[in-house]
Structure formats: structure tokens, C-alpha cells
Motif scaffolding. Sequence first.
Motif, PDB file in Angstrom:
ATOM      1  N   GLU A  47      71.836  48.980  59.877  1.00  0.00           N
ATOM      2  CA  GLU A  47      72.717  48.159  60.632  1.00  0.00           C
ATOM      3  C   GLU A  47      74.294  48.210  60.051  1.00  0.00           C
ATOM      4  O   GLU A  47      75.065  47.962  60.651  1.00  0.00           O
TER       5      GLU A  47
ATOM      6  N   ASP B 280      65.128  42.639  68.082  1.00  0.00           N
ATOM      7  CA  ASP B 280      65.903  42.299  66.880  1.00  0.00           C
ATOM      8  C   ASP B 280      66.850  40.937  67.242  1.00  0.00           C
ATOM      9  O   ASP B 280      66.652  40.068  66.317  1.00  0.00           O
TER      10      ASP B 280
ATOM     11  N   LEU C 240      68.388  49.748  66.938  1.00  0.00           N
ATOM     12  CA  LEU C 240      67.136  50.248  66.478  1.00  0.00           C
ATOM     13  C   LEU C 240      66.882  51.549  67.309  1.00  0.00           C
ATOM     14  O   LEU C 240      66.049  52.549  67.053  1.00  0.00           O
TER      15      LEU C 240
ATOM     16  N   ILE D  80      58.778  42.636  63.608  1.00  0.00           N
ATOM     17  CA  ILE D  80      58.943  43.280  64.666  1.00  0.00           C
ATOM     18  C   ILE D  80      57.694  44.278  65.009  1.00  0.00           C
ATOM     19  O   ILE D  80      57.044  44.119  66.242  1.00  0.00           O
TER      20      ILE D  80
ATOM     21  N   ARG E  17      66.181  37.038  65.335  1.00  0.00           N
ATOM     22  CA  ARG E  17      67.290  36.146  64.758  1.00  0.00           C
ATOM     23  C   ARG E  17      67.507  34.726  65.338  1.00  0.00           C
ATOM     24  O   ARG E  17      67.923  33.660  64.622  1.00  0.00           O
TER      25      ARG E  17
END
Length: 506
Positions: free
Chosen positions: A482, A198, A454, A226, A202
Motif C-alpha cells: 500500500e 480494509d 487489495l 481480514i 480501520r
Amino acid sequence: MEYLVELSGIRKSFGGVHALQGVDFALKPGEVHALLGENGAGKSTLMRVLGGEYVPEAGTVKVGGMQQQFRSPIDAIDRGIAIIHQEMALATDLTVAENIFLAELPATISWRVLRRRAKDLIASLGFDISPSAIVADLSVAHQQVVEIAKALSRNAGVMVFDEPTAVLSMRDAERLLGIIRTLRERGVGIIYISHRLDEVFRIADRITVMKDGASVATVQRGDVEIDDVIRMMVGRPLKALFGEDVPRQSGAEVLRIENLSDGKRIHGVSLAVRAGEIVGLGGLVGAGRTELVRMIFGAERAHSGEIYIRGEERTIRTPRDAVRAGIGLVPESRKEQGLILDFPIRVNATMSRLAPLVNALGFVRRSKEQATVETLASRLRIKAGSLNDPASSLSGGNQQKVVLAKWFHADGDLLIFDEPTRGVDVGAKTEIYSLIKSLAAEGRAVLVISSEHLELFGLCDRILVMREGELTGALEPSDYSEEKLLKLAMVQADPLTEAAAANRVG
């Protein structure tokens, strides 16, 4: 476009093991290029070639378009390449300024000028750290800033970050990512190695995936999800990352704590976990999650409150009391708290419950111990040369499996996992998730702390969230996001909502 770094056809072997098999990799100026792969994929070996630690058997290394033949790390540093390792290479007894300009010492430069230059470099990264501070007294995050400033003092144009956020709090990790963005804007090329996908999505511009010593693909971050990257790394999609779902039922309550406090960090926490249930404990680093489970395990003393195991109140003052009550803890730091690294694997795997292995005189029956450890190693797929080898000889994932083996052998009713896959590659994570699910399927209660959201979403039946030593709410699978988790972790909750959430057991 001219690349900052070009690695072409790089090959490197150790004995009969082909660690790198013709790897290609290129880095542009002002780019964050993520390098991903399971442990053993060849990422670190490739970076050691770039950093001058290893000389390749074939292939070329170019920096700024010019071919290089690095014979030592000094050669690479002189060409503007800096590697920021997870375990930092700082002289902890020296000051911040001395560490940053260590290569220039001793020099006929005034200490006042040295400290001013150090202060300016650190300020350019958005931090205010005293140049006169002793490095040993700094937080891990500030030590990392010193490493980056040291690299900038040598005019590094290429920086390699190897698992830079693995030991940082969420807040410190965000600040580090901010520094990396600043470096990118200055034209520095960044190679970013991390198991936190994750985070990679970003910060990265491009992603190169390695597997078995070869480069699988290089892609633009915006062109993949992902799920795609995980499939490239291990040959399976994201859903499969969390292992097979094993049929299980929620049974009787195994753990209940009521108003547990330590008088300092933890304030009146109440929660319950049932047999067959996997409950997550979310929140920011520093929220008190580790302190709470250490109190449940007797590693830290509770000031007030009660602990019930299968409906019976238990007094737990030490880890021995906890083990006798059927509680096991896989700690956050396996090397410091979960294993005796110099001891054999077989000893580490059985030390939690020696009674079935000893004879009437109290001596360990080697044949019984060997059979027990072989069964555990087979079930947990521990990869080791010999079970007599020290635990220190194993990879991070296999070390974690040995800690798990210890608690499988103890055969308790409640297993607590504190950051169970920290520093573990994607393949080993899947195996650990499957083992956790199998424990729950056997009727054990499982409590999991993780800073990877996650991981909590993919593994847990529900998630309890902590903030500043208190429970602030609970999330059911239909609520997993999230945003919702972070809101509970960062915003003060209504006390009534908090109390209700803490006592929800599904």
C-alpha cells in the motif's frame, strides 16, 4: 453496559424466503459496529427492521433499553435512528439548509436563523458548505455531509451507514471516516455496512458477520484478521477470494499506446499489455485512469499519440472502431454505460456481436441466440429467473456478469475492466476474478482499473500507477505494498523513472 440498540431473535420472511432467521445484534454508545456479509445475507433487511420499514414477525427491538414497536420510518427517526443510504434521500432542488431542516418546514422560523443553524451543524463536521447552495450542485461527498447534518439536526443517537464510500474518491472517503470518528467521540452509535474490508478494519470497533439470514459471529476487530472475516462470510480464506490460479503464459504484445494525450487531462501516456497478462492501473480517483481507457476504447477523442493492436497502428475514433479492433470495455458504471436495463438479459449479452446470430435478411435467429446466451449464462454462472427478464431485475453481481458475457461473446483480444467489482459482494467478486483469469489464460490481454489496492495486488501480474494524467511508475509483485502504491500515486515521479516504468511490459 446499556446498549443503544438491541435486536434479539429477529425473524422476517418474504413469501417462502426466510430473510432473517433469529438474528441478534447490539450497538453500544460511541461504537462503530460493522455489519458484514454477502449480498442477500440479510444486512439490509435487518437495518430496515431497525429503521421501521419492516415489521418483524418475531423478536424484539430495544432502543436505549426500552422495547419498541416501530410501524414506520418516522417512528424510528423519532427515537433517534438515522439511516444514511448509498443512494441519498435528498430533495436536490432545495438548498442545503432546507434539506437539513425539511422536517421543520414550513415553520415560523426566520431564514437567517435556519441558515445559521445549518452552517453551524456543517462546520461541526469540519466542512464549509454554503447553506444557500442548491443540493444538486454539490459533489456526492458534500451531499453525504448534508445527509449526516440532517440526521444530527434530529438528534440522532444511532446512525447506519450503508456502503457510504462506494462512490467517493479516496480523499473524500478519508474525510468521511474522519466524520465517523468525530461522531463516535460524541457518543453516537454507528452501524457500518461495507464490502471494503480494509476500510472496515480501520474504522470498526466490533464486527458482526451475517450469512443466509443469520448472524454467524460478533468479534472484536483486534481479535481477527481480514482472512478470518472472509472465511466467516464465504467459507474460504483470503487467498481463495481471487479464484483459482489458471496456468497461463505471457505472449505477444496485444496493446501498445505511445504518448497518448487528450490535450486536457491525459499527458503523453505510454504503456503495453501482452497476451495472457493482467495489468493493473492504480492511482487515486481523478488521476485520469478512466479517461485514458475511454480514449483507448474510442469513447473519448485522443488529441495526439498512437494506439497499436498486435503491432498494427489503429485509428480508433468511436467504440465501434474499438470493437472492430478487438477491444472490449467493462465500464465503471454498469447501469449507465454497460447495460440497457430495460432490455432482456439475452439482448444485453449478445449486442456486441450480432453477425453470428442473424440470418441473410438481417433478422436475429432466436434459436441461435437462445443457445448462445444459455452457454454464456452457464459459463458465467448468471443467476436469473429467465433470460427474457430485464437486466434491471438482476443483482449487482449478476448485472456485472451480463456485461462480461457481452465481451466474452464479442471474442476480442483486449479486455479493459474499470472497477470490475464495485458494489459486488465477496462471493460474486471471486467468480468475477476467476473469469478475468480465464480470459487471460485464453490468450487475451487484460487491463484492470481498481481503487481497491487489495484487488490489484491479488489479481494483477504488475501494476502501473497514474497521477494527474501521467504514469508515475510500475510495481512488480515483489514490490506490492500500500505504501509504495500510494507514494507513486501521490508524489511527483522522476521523469526518467516514469518513462522507463511506462514501457516495462514484463
